[in-house]
Design an enzyme around this catalytic site. Structure first.
Site, PDB file in Angstrom:
ATOM      1  N   LYS A 100       0.867  -1.196   0.000  1.00 10.90           N
ATOM      2  CA  LYS A 100       0.000   0.000   0.000  1.00 10.90           C
ATOM      3  C   LYS A 100       0.891   1.228   0.000  1.00 10.90           C
ATOM      4  O   LYS A 100       2.056   1.156   0.390  1.00 10.90           O
ATOM      5  CB  LYS A 100      -0.874  -0.012   1.253  1.00 10.90           C
TER       6      LYS A 100
HETATM    7  N1  GLU Z   1      -7.312  -0.230  -2.756  1.00 12.57           N
HETATM    8  C1  GLU Z   1      -8.121  -1.406  -2.816  1.00 12.57           C
HETATM    9  C2  GLU Z   1      -8.022  -2.176  -1.513  1.00 12.57           C
HETATM   10  O1  GLU Z   1      -7.723  -1.653  -0.491  1.00 12.57           O
HETATM   11  C3  GLU Z   1      -7.842  -2.232  -4.039  1.00 12.57           C
HETATM   12  C4  GLU Z   1      -6.478  -2.816  -4.101  1.00 12.57           C
HETATM   13  C5  GLU Z   1      -6.157  -3.446  -5.438  1.00 12.57           C
HETATM   14  O2  GLU Z   1      -7.057  -3.643  -6.247  1.00 12.57           O
HETATM   15  O3  GLU Z   1      -4.982  -3.737  -5.631  1.00 12.57           O
HETATM   16  O4  GLU Z   1      -8.341  -3.338  -1.474  1.00 12.57           O
END
Ligand code: GLU
Length: 415
Positions: A100
Site C-alpha cells: 500500500k
Molecule cells: N485499494 C483497494 C483495496 O484496499 C484495491 C487494491 C487493489 O485492487 O490492488 O483493497
C-alpha cells in the site's frame, strides 16, 4: 491502524500456533520505500512532496494494493494497510502479496494538471519499485481510474523501449479505454453488497426493507448503496467529511450520486435529506452500518451507540480494537474488511489477467467471475466460523495467515 492490524495478527498467530520463524517474517514489512520528489505548481513555484510505498509480503505472488492521496497517509498507515492487503489477497485465494502507499495530500487543494504532474513524478520516483510482475498499485482513497492512467502512461514512457509492450498490468483500476476492466469500478461496492446479502441468507433473511447507513460516499459507498437499493434495502443516512444527511423514508442513491458529481464533491447540501449532527450518525436506528471511508471510525467513543446487527467494513480498518470488543459483546456481526471489501482486489486480479493474456472481457462475464469467487470465499469463512466457533474476523484471519504459512513451509527460506 498499525496497532490494530498487529493486534489482529498476534491474536491469530497465538490461536493457530503460527510457526515462530514465519511469525517473525510476517510481523514486519519487507520493504518501506519513501520518496521525495519536486513538482512544478500552476503558479510556477516548485513544491516537494513525500510519497510512500510499503511492501509487506510477497510469498504468494507480486505485491498488490492501492495508492491513496490523503492527509492521513504516513509510514505507519501505509505499513498497516500493506499488511491488511497481504491478508486480503491471501484470503481471496489470489496469487498476490500485499502493499500500500500514497501521498500525504488533500487532492482538493490541487488542480487537475497539478495532480497529473504529482502522480507522474511519484511514479517516476518509485521507478523499478513497481512493475507488472513485482508490485501492482491500484486506486484507493481519493485516487481513481484517471490516476491509474497517468501511472501506466508514465511507467510505459520511462522503461526501456524493448520492455514497453505488454506492461499495462503495472496498475489495475485503469479506465476501460486504457486497458481497464469492465466492472472494476463497481467491484468493491458489489462485494460489500454481496457479503451482506450472503450473511443475511445464513439467517434466512433478505435485503428487502433492511435499513442501512453509509459512511463515505466515494466509489465504495456509492456502489454498495446502489446494489443494496436495487435489492430493496433502504439507505437512510450518509456521512462524509463535510456533512451527515438523513431521511427516514429513504435516500435516492442515484440522486445523491448526481449531487456529488464529480465524485470528489460532497453530500453537503443534498435536498433529498435533512442534515443532522455528525455525532448522531452511528446511533441511528438501522439494520446495517457500512463504514466505507477511513480507518479507526468505530471506537470506544461510539461503538456502544450502534443499534444495527451487521457492520460491513467497506473501508480498511474502520473498527479499532476497543470498538470491536464492544460490538462483539453486543452481538453485532462484523463482516471484516479483508473479506468485505475484497471484491476490488479480485476485480484487479481479473484486470491483471486480462492484460497479461491480451484478452477483453464483457461486464456480465466479469461480474459473474467476481460473484463466484466472493461466494466461494464467503462459504470458506462461514465454515471456519462454525468449526472454531469464532467471530468472522478471527475466522478470516486464520484462513489468510494459514495460507501464507503453508507457502513458507513448502518453499523454505532462502538460502
Ligand atoms: N485499494 C483497494 C483495496 O484496499 C484495491 C487494491 C487493489 O485492487 O490492488 O483493497
Amino acid at each position: 491502524m498499525y496497532e490494530t492490524v498487529m493486534n489482529q495478527f498476534n491474536n491469530t498467530a497465538d490461536m493457530i500456533d503460527l510457526n515462530p520463524n514465519i511469525r517473525k517474517i510476517l510481523g514486519i514489512t519487507n520493504n518501506e520505500i519513501i520518496v521525495h520528489f519536486p513538482v512544478k505548481m500552476d503558479n510556477g513555484k516548485v513544491e516537494v512532496f513525500t510519497g510512500y510505498r510499503v511492501q509487506h509480503n510477497n510469498a504468494l505472488g507480486p505485491y498488490k494494493g492501492g495508492l491513496r492521496y490523503h492527509d492521513t497517509v504516513d509510514i505507519d498507515a501505509a505499513k498497516a494497510l500493506a499488511m491488511w492487503m497481504t491478508w486480503k489477497t491471501s484470503l481471496a485465494g489470489l496469487p498476490f502479496g500485499g502493499a500500500k502507499g500514497g501521498i500525504q495530500i488533500d487532492p482538493r487543494n490541487y488542480s487537475d494538471s497539478e495532480l497529473e504532474r504529482i502522480t507522474r513524478r511519484f511514479t517516476y520516483a518509485l521507478g523499478e519499485n513497481i512493475g507488472p510482475e513485482h508490485d501492482i498499485p491500484a486506486p484507493d482513497v481519493n485516487t481513481n481510474p484517471q490516476t491509474m492512467a497517468w501511472i501506466v502512461d508514465t511507467y510505459m514512457s520511462t522503461i526501456s523501449s524493448s520492455e514497453r509492450s505488454h506492461n499495462q498490468h503495472v496498475v489495475t483500476g485503469k479506465p476501460v479505454g486504457a486497458g481497464g476492466l469492465e466492472g472494476r469500478d463497481r467491484a468493491t461496492g458489489f462485494g460489500v453488497y454481496l457479503s451482506i446479502k450472503l450473511l443475511l441468507e445464513t439467517e434466512q433473511q433478505d435485503l428487502k426493507d433492511k435499513r442501512f447507513i453509509v459512511q463515505g460516499f466515494g466509489n465504495v459507498g456509492y456502489w454498495a448503496s446502489h446494489f443494496l437499493s436495487q435489492d430493496g434495502a433502504k439507505l437512510i443516512a450518509v456521512q462524509d467529511a463535510h456533512a451527515t444527511v438523513y431521511n427516514e423514508d429513504g435516500i435516492d442513491t442515484e440522486a445523491l450520486a448526481q449531487h456529488c458529481e464529480p465524485r470528489k464533491g460532497s453530500i453537503k447540501g443534498f435536498d433529498g435529506a435533512t442534515e443532522i449532527d455528525a455525532d448522531e450518525f452511528f446511533g441511528l436506528d438501522c439494520d446495517i452500518v457500512i463504514p466505507a471511508a477511513l480507518g479507526n471510525q468505530i471506537t470506544a467513543e461510539n461503538a456502544f451507540k450502534i443499534k444495527a446487527s451487521i457492520v460491513a467494513e467497506g473501508a480498511n480498518g474502520p473498527t479499532d480494537k476497543e470498538g470491536e470488543k464492544i460490538l462483539l459483546q453486543n452481538g453485532v456481526k462484523i463482516i471484516p474488511d479483508i473479506f468485505c471489501n475484497s471484491g476490488g482486489v479480485i476485480g484487479s486480479y481479473f484486470e491483471w489477467l486480462q492484460n497479461r493474456n491480451g484478452e477483453l472481457w464483457q461486464l456480465d462475464e466479469v461480474m459473474a467471475k467476481i460473484q463466484k469467487k466472493l461466494t466461494e470465499n464467503f462459504h470458506k469463512i462461514h465454515n471456519e466460523v462454525n468449526k472454531r466457533e469464532v467471530d468472522w474476523r478471527t475466522a478470516a484471519f486464520i484462513l489468510a495467515i494459514s495460507r501464507v504459512e503453508t507457502a513458507y513451509k513448502q518453499r523454505g527460506i532462502f538460502p
